[in-house]
Each structure stands twice: as C-alpha cells, then as structure tokens.
Design a protein around this motif. Structure first.
Motif, PDB file in Angstrom:
ATOM      1  N   ARG A   1       0.854  -1.185   0.000  1.00  0.00           N
ATOM      2  CA  ARG A   1       0.000   0.000   0.000  1.00  0.00           C
ATOM      3  C   ARG A   1       0.895   1.242   0.000  1.00  0.00           C
ATOM      4  NH1 ARG A   1      -5.194   1.520   1.805  1.00  0.00           N
ATOM      5  NH2 ARG A   1      -5.628  -0.555   2.654  1.00  0.00           N
TER       6      ARG A   1
ATOM      7  N   CYS B   1       1.167   5.220   0.803  1.00  0.00           N
ATOM      8  CA  CYS B   1       0.584   6.335   1.545  1.00  0.00           C
ATOM      9  C   CYS B   1       1.417   7.586   1.263  1.00  0.00           C
ATOM     10  CB  CYS B   1       0.556   6.045   3.045  1.00  0.00           C
ATOM     11  SG  CYS B   1      -0.519   4.662   3.523  1.00  0.00           S
TER      12      CYS B   1
ATOM     13  N   PRO C   1      -7.610   1.828   9.761  1.00  0.00           N
ATOM     14  CA  PRO C   1      -8.011   3.241   9.803  1.00  0.00           C
ATOM     15  C   PRO C   1      -7.324   4.039  10.904  1.00  0.00           C
ATOM     16  CG  PRO C   1      -9.929   1.868   9.367  1.00  0.00           C
ATOM     17  CD  PRO C   1      -8.787   0.923   9.648  1.00  0.00           C
TER      18      PRO C   1
ATOM     19  N   LYS D   1     -11.224  13.796   7.774  1.00  0.00           N
ATOM     20  CA  LYS D   1     -11.559  13.473   6.386  1.00  0.00           C
ATOM     21  C   LYS D   1     -11.742  11.963   6.275  1.00  0.00           C
ATOM     22  CE  LYS D   1      -8.205  17.045   5.054  1.00  0.00           C
ATOM     23  NZ  LYS D   1      -6.923  17.299   4.357  1.00  0.00           N
ATOM     24  N   GLU D   2     -12.481  11.540   5.246  1.00  0.00           N
ATOM     25  CA  GLU D   2     -12.654  10.109   5.012  1.00  0.00           C
ATOM     26  C   GLU D   2     -11.469   9.517   4.261  1.00  0.00           C
ATOM     27  OE1 GLU D   2     -16.364   8.964   3.339  1.00  0.00           O
ATOM     28  OE2 GLU D   2     -17.562   9.896   4.934  1.00  0.00           O
ATOM     29  N   GLN D   3     -10.659  10.365   3.643  1.00  0.00           N
ATOM     30  CA  GLN D   3      -9.508   9.882   2.890  1.00  0.00           C
ATOM     31  C   GLN D   3      -8.265  10.668   3.290  1.00  0.00           C
ATOM     32  OE1 GLN D   3     -10.731  10.222  -1.235  1.00  0.00           O
ATOM     33  NE2 GLN D   3     -11.788   8.261  -1.162  1.00  0.00           N
TER      34      GLN D   3
ATOM     35  N   ASP E   1      -3.654   9.939   0.614  1.00  0.00           N
ATOM     36  CA  ASP E   1      -3.962   9.389  -0.718  1.00  0.00           C
ATOM     37  C   ASP E   1      -4.491   7.963  -0.630  1.00  0.00           C
ATOM     38  OD1 ASP E   1      -3.355  11.693  -2.006  1.00  0.00           O
ATOM     39  OD2 ASP E   1      -1.589  10.937  -3.070  1.00  0.00           O
ATOM     40  N   SER E   2      -5.230   7.660   0.431  1.00  0.00           N
ATOM     41  CA  SER E   2      -5.812   6.328   0.595  1.00  0.00           C
ATOM     42  C   SER E   2      -7.315   6.467   0.801  1.00  0.00           C
ATOM     43  CB  SER E   2      -5.191   5.611   1.798  1.00  0.00           C
ATOM     44  OG  SER E   2      -5.707   6.134   3.015  1.00  0.00           O
ATOM     45  N   ALA E   3      -8.009   5.328   0.861  1.00  0.00           N
ATOM     46  CA  ALA E   3      -9.449   5.329   1.143  1.00  0.00           C
ATOM     47  C   ALA E   3      -9.727   5.303   2.636  1.00  0.00           C
ATOM     48  CB  ALA E   3     -10.105   4.124   0.465  1.00  0.00           C
ATOM     49  N   LEU E   4      -8.684   5.444   3.448  1.00  0.00           N
ATOM     50  CA  LEU E   4      -8.824   5.360   4.901  1.00  0.00           C
ATOM     51  C   LEU E   4      -8.764   6.761   5.514  1.00  0.00           C
ATOM     52  CD1 LEU E   4      -6.435   2.327   5.513  1.00  0.00           C
ATOM     53  CD2 LEU E   4      -8.928   2.305   5.397  1.00  0.00           C
TER      54      LEU E   4
ATOM     55  N   GLY F   1     -11.980   6.198   5.966  1.00  0.00           N
ATOM     56  CA  GLY F   1     -13.344   5.904   5.545  1.00  0.00           C
ATOM     57  C   GLY F   1     -14.360   6.503   6.515  1.00  0.00           C
TER      58      GLY F   1
END
Length: 270
Positions: free
Chosen positions: A50, A52, A87, A246-248, A251-254, A256
């Motif tokens: 991953r 980040c 998260p 923030k939900e992101q 530069d990740s979707a975490l 969430g």
C-alpha cells in the motif's frame, strides 16, 4: 477516554493473533496478491504493498522536515494475522506527520506496530524509532523489518514487547520521549496490559507522552478508571486540529466512515 457519546457503532477487526477472530468479508478491500511468487519461495507470507502519501507546506529556505512523504507499507494477506494498514494507523500517522517538526530527533517507540505506518513516518521525519510487537508473534516482527527495508530505513530497532510483561527487552529500553500505538484498545482484556506497559515507560521518563488512536466500537468500554489507577490522564485531540477530519487521508481510502478518536496520555504530575 474510550467512551464517546452519540456516535457508537460496533466494528469488528480481525485479531493479529492466529486463530482468534476472522476477517470481515469486506475489509480490507485489497487487490489480488502481487508478491506471491518470490515471497512464497523465500518462506515469506504473500503480501501487497500500500502506498501512503503525506503532504504539507514547505518551510522557507527548504530546511527542516520534508514537505511531502511517500511511504510503502507491506500488508500480509493472510486474514488470521490482520497485518494491514487500519483506519486508526492512518489517523495516527497523520498526527505524526502534522507534528513532524516537533518529533525530529525525539526517541519514539511504537507499540503493537504490525505494518508500522506511524513509526515509519516518524523515522522518515528524523525521529529515532524503535518498533515493537508481541514477542510471541515473530511474523509481526518480520513485517516491521520488511516495512523498514521497503522504505530504505537502516538502523531502526525492532524488538519483541508483550504488553503487561516486564521482560528483559522492556527493561533494556532507553528512556522514551513519545510512545505511539494505534488501535491497541481493541480487546478490553488487553487494556490494562497496555496501560501498565506505558506506565513503566513513563517511570523512566515522566515527561513522555503516549499518542494513541482508537476506533469507537462500544459505548460500554472506557479506560478512565485504569488511567486513574495508573496515575495518568488523557487529553482528547480533535481530528480537525491536525487535518484528519476526512474520510480519505494520505492518498488512501482510509479511515473511511469509521469513527476514530485521538488522544494524548501523560503521567499525572503532583
């Protein structure tokens, strides 16, 4: 403390301990393994990587910590170990990044490091880092080493520390300035083991701070009684104060839509 009114929902997390718990079907949403061939031949469990990315304002003159940081995190696919970027880890890493000027040259220990995102960010920002995970889980310690190698970090100490145990490894630690831990307040039976370990470290350095994030899972769980017992106090840190609301992140979707809280724990001074 752990109790936060009005926003509770239970969210499971697979345990990092083999055969204790299972991975939720939809978490984490990862692509098929991309490092299976060579890793299996070498006896390493399959993992993905991953990326980040952390960014901030550059300092005048170009001196000081970096204005942008790219971190690579190896995530072991086997769900029984749970060695993913969770998260809570992204939020704590954002706190470390936000305070990157403060942590420069500080001695920092990460507890329950796993993939070690907060600790790796701190090391890249000039801190002296010690990564730790359970002495009974060599595969987690191997992943700490793997994270260091992927991010071209040499000289980072990786040690086995089991919460609640006064082990030779714990006794050998030098005084620590900052203790990092993300999502260690997961199973209530572990709460006091974590806090007693932190208490021991604060006995060596009464000015040490414990930076920790946790995911809100139950309105019935609290560490306030344990903090009082071990002569500590906590300060809740609003996520917006370090640009983490923030939900992101990175530069990740975490993280969430998970409810994450951040707090700083210190020793009560008379």
């Amino acid at each position: 403390g752990i109790v936060v009114q009005g926003r509770h929902r239970w969210a499971p997390r697979p345990s990092r301990f083999p055969l204790r718990g299972r991975e939720p079907a939809a978490w984490p949403p990862r692509p098929p393994p991309t490092h299976t061939g060579a890793s299996m031949r070498a006896g390493v469990p399959p993992f993905t990587v991953r990326t980040c990315r952390f960014a901030g304002e550059p300092e005048e003159g170009g001196e000081g910590p970096p204005a942008e940081l790219l971190v690579l995190m190896p995530e072991v696919l086997d769900p029984q170990y749970g060695m993913y970027v969770w998260p809570c880890a992204v939020v704590l890493a954002q706190y470390v990044w936000f305070h990157r000027r403060l942590i420069h040259d500080k001695r920092i220990l990460e507890l329950g490091a796993g993939v070690s995102l907060p600790g790796i960010v701190a090391a890249k920002c000039g801190a002296e880092i010690i990564l730790s995970d359970s002495a009974a889980l060599p595969q987690c310690l191997d992943n700490c080493h793997r994270s260091c190698q992927m991010n071209h970090l040499s000289g980072v100490v990786v040690t086995g520390l089991t919460w609640g145990q006064i082990s030779p490894a714990l006794l050998a630690l030098p005084p620590i300035d900052i203790i990092l831990a993300s999502d260690v307040f997961f199973e209530p039976e572990d709460f006091e083991d974590v806090i007693s370990t932190v208490h021991y470290l604060m006995e060596k350095n009464p000015h040490a701070q414990f930076w920790t994030t946790y995911q809100v899972r139950s309105a019935d769980w609290s560490i306030q009684g344990l903090l009082y017992k071990w002569e500590m106090e906590s300060t809740r840190v609003p996520l917006q104060s370090f640009e983490a609301n923030k939900e992101q992140l990175a530069d990740s979707a975490l993280p969430g839509r998970h409810t994450i809280e951040m707090m700083v724990i210190t020793k009560v001074t008379m």
